[in-house]
Design a protein around this motif. Sequence first.
Motif, short mmCIF file in Angstrom:
data_model
loop_
_atom_site.label_atom_id
_atom_site.label_comp_id
_atom_site.label_asym_id
_atom_site.label_seq_id
_atom_site.Cartn_x
_atom_site.Cartn_y
_atom_site.Cartn_z
N PRO A 114 0.87 -1.19 0.00
CA PRO A 114 0.00 0.00 0.00
C PRO A 114 0.91 1.23 0.00
O PRO A 114 1.97 1.20 0.62
CB PRO A 114 -0.77 -0.12 1.32
CG PRO A 114 -0.54 -1.52 1.80
CD PRO A 114 0.75 -1.98 1.22
N MET A 115 0.52 2.30 -0.68
CA MET A 115 1.35 3.49 -0.76
C MET A 115 0.55 4.72 -0.32
O MET A 115 -0.68 4.73 -0.44
CB MET A 115 1.84 3.73 -2.20
CG MET A 115 2.48 2.55 -2.90
SD MET A 115 4.05 2.02 -2.19
CE MET A 115 5.22 3.08 -2.99
N ALA A 322 -11.02 11.31 -14.69
CA ALA A 322 -11.07 10.24 -15.69
C ALA A 322 -9.71 10.01 -16.34
O ALA A 322 -9.44 8.92 -16.85
CB ALA A 322 -12.12 10.57 -16.74
N LEU A 323 -8.88 11.02 -16.34
CA LEU A 323 -7.60 10.94 -17.07
C LEU A 323 -6.39 10.79 -16.15
O LEU A 323 -5.26 10.74 -16.61
CB LEU A 323 -7.42 12.20 -17.93
CG LEU A 323 -8.52 12.46 -18.97
CD1 LEU A 323 -8.34 13.83 -19.62
CD2 LEU A 323 -8.51 11.37 -20.04
N ARG A 324 -6.65 10.68 -14.84
CA ARG A 324 -5.54 10.66 -13.88
C ARG A 324 -4.69 9.39 -14.04
O ARG A 324 -5.13 8.39 -14.60
CB ARG A 324 -6.08 10.75 -12.46
CG ARG A 324 -6.70 9.45 -11.99
CD ARG A 324 -7.23 9.57 -10.58
NE ARG A 324 -7.72 8.28 -10.12
CZ ARG A 324 -8.39 8.10 -9.00
NH1 ARG A 324 -8.65 9.13 -8.21
NH2 ARG A 324 -8.79 6.90 -8.65
N VAL A 325 -3.48 9.43 -13.49
CA VAL A 325 -2.60 8.28 -13.56
C VAL A 325 -2.70 7.47 -12.27
O VAL A 325 -3.15 7.97 -11.24
CB VAL A 325 -1.12 8.69 -13.77
CG1 VAL A 325 -0.94 9.30 -15.14
CG2 VAL A 325 -0.66 9.63 -12.67
N GLY A 326 -2.25 6.23 -12.33
CA GLY A 326 -2.26 5.35 -11.16
C GLY A 326 -0.94 5.42 -10.41
O GLY A 326 -0.01 6.12 -10.81
N LYS A 327 -0.87 4.66 -9.33
CA LYS A 327 0.32 4.72 -8.47
C LYS A 327 1.57 4.20 -9.16
O LYS A 327 2.68 4.64 -8.88
CB LYS A 327 0.06 3.95 -7.17
CG LYS A 327 -0.16 2.46 -7.34
CD LYS A 327 -0.22 1.74 -5.99
CE LYS A 327 -0.48 0.27 -6.20
NZ LYS A 327 -0.37 -0.51 -4.97
N LEU A 328 1.42 3.26 -10.10
CA LEU A 328 2.61 2.71 -10.77
C LEU A 328 3.30 3.80 -11.60
O LEU A 328 4.53 3.89 -11.64
CB LEU A 328 2.25 1.52 -11.66
CG LEU A 328 1.59 0.34 -10.97
CD1 LEU A 328 1.38 -0.80 -11.95
CD2 LEU A 328 2.42 -0.10 -9.77
N THR A 329 2.48 4.61 -12.25
CA THR A 329 3.03 5.69 -13.08
C THR A 329 3.78 6.70 -12.21
O THR A 329 4.89 7.11 -12.54
CB THR A 329 1.89 6.39 -13.84
OG1 THR A 329 1.20 5.41 -14.61
CG2 THR A 329 2.43 7.46 -14.76
N LEU A 330 3.14 7.08 -11.11
CA LEU A 330 3.79 8.07 -10.25
C LEU A 330 5.03 7.49 -9.57
O LEU A 330 6.03 8.18 -9.41
CB LEU A 330 2.79 8.59 -9.21
CG LEU A 330 1.72 9.51 -9.83
CD1 LEU A 330 0.53 9.69 -8.90
CD2 LEU A 330 2.33 10.86 -10.20
N ALA A 331 4.96 6.20 -9.22
CA ALA A 331 6.12 5.55 -8.62
C ALA A 331 7.29 5.58 -9.59
O ALA A 331 8.44 5.79 -9.19
CB ALA A 331 5.78 4.11 -8.25
N ALA A 332 7.02 5.38 -10.87
CA ALA A 332 8.10 5.36 -11.88
C ALA A 332 8.57 6.77 -12.22
O ALA A 332 9.76 7.00 -12.44
CB ALA A 332 7.62 4.66 -13.14
#
Length: 469
Positions: A114-115, A322-332
């Motif tokens: 969890p982040m 609707a267009l937001r990014v998920g945690k994987l994108t922000l993590a990268a």
Amino acid sequence: MTAGQTVRLPSVDRILGDAVCLDLIVRHGRVQTLACARAVLAELRTAMLAGAVCEEGASIAAIAAQMDERLQAQSRSPLRAVFNLTGTVLHTNLGRALLPDAAVQAVVEALQWPMNLEFDLETGKRGDRDDLVEELLRELTGAEAATIVNNNAAAVLLMLNTLAQGREVIVSRGELVEIGGAFRIPDVMTRAGAVLREVGSTNRTHLADYANGVNADTALLMKVHCSNYAITGFTKSVELDELVPLAAQHGVPTAVDLGSGTLVDLAQYGLPHETTVRETIEAGADLVTFSGDKLLGGPQCGVIVGRADLIAKIKRNPLKRALRVGKLTLAALEPVLRLYRAPDLLAERLTTLRLLTRPAAAMRAQAEILLPLLQGALGASYVVTAEAMRSQIGSGALPVDQLPSFGLAIRSAPASRVSNPLGALEQRLRALPCPVIGRIGQDTLWLDLRCLEAAHEAAFIGQLGELRA
Ligand SMILES: *Cc1c(COP(=O)(O)O)cnc(C)c1O
């Protein structure tokens, strides 16, 4: 070969009781293995009616071997790792930027833990996911604020919808770009609910054209990076710093779709200069949009930076959700951005930049090693030579400039009797466990070695043996 009626097929139970099949059940589960056994048996029955099955083909061992092959093929992901030897570093069809180790580690952790994606660890209250990268983006671009969405197309759509719904956006006719078929400025404008007001001509647009286009309905003056084309000859375009005073005079904001957002001056790494996001902000743009996975070298995403009041408005648009990014994108993205704080180490640490700056001599040395190995695997039907070639940055960055590279050129031997020899070879390369993607042109199959880094060389060599046939 024996006549059909004399061959007997084993029962499903006997097949599944075989040692090989027991192992298949362990690996693929009982349901899939049973279905596979039934499918193979059904095909054998049909073939037997045609008298096309021999004793051996109907043996449990042969059936189990067929099942093994099929179940393995079924369990292979359709998304596969490939060798990109096309010479295009940021290849959209091959997934664009490769991410540095720091980003890989961060994504692995985000997948398993969890982040605090939208959770402020200081206050214990709800946070904003953009906060995770906004400070870095402000620092790296000089902009007041930033927000992240799914890709640059989404960034442009969201920006236009927020600022110009039901109103006009002025764009030069020389900048009505189409990116890869689906993204076209006029179409995005329509979908965003904005009205495109084209000014100037294809090759020449003057400041007066923009001035004449402004009216009470004007919501935005927009410039778009001519990512994948160049207009040369008798041309004139209006630079952003000329446009900004006009916009200010009419109280209208300016926006720039920069396409491939660069955060550093690439000239310091020996590459052609590409206008940076900071330069665009400094020239007075109120908003700038760009991709995360082009020259920036990060994950797929779209970044909007600019005036704090406008970014705040964009974040309040329901489309943002609707267009937001998920945690994987922000993590990268976060560790990739952090690498830019050490520009002196960037060419070593940022994979995209490392590939773009590889000297031709490195690929040349590699070509010398690989040449005899590939020639040996291909045999006498083909002639392999080590040759200079030109790589492209790709994804619309600097479409005209090409980088000196080196690689292997494969041509059909004069005496070859293979029909369409290069097409056939291209297909064989694609059928390898880790498919090799090259490029055909001028009766030659080109394998540009720019994107074959030392770490992957052994894997490349290791599968060459499978080309012998
Ligand atoms: C690449 C590009 C886009 C689209 O960006 P994506 O991240 O692929 O959605 C939009 N505008 C310009 C000018 C581009 O170069």
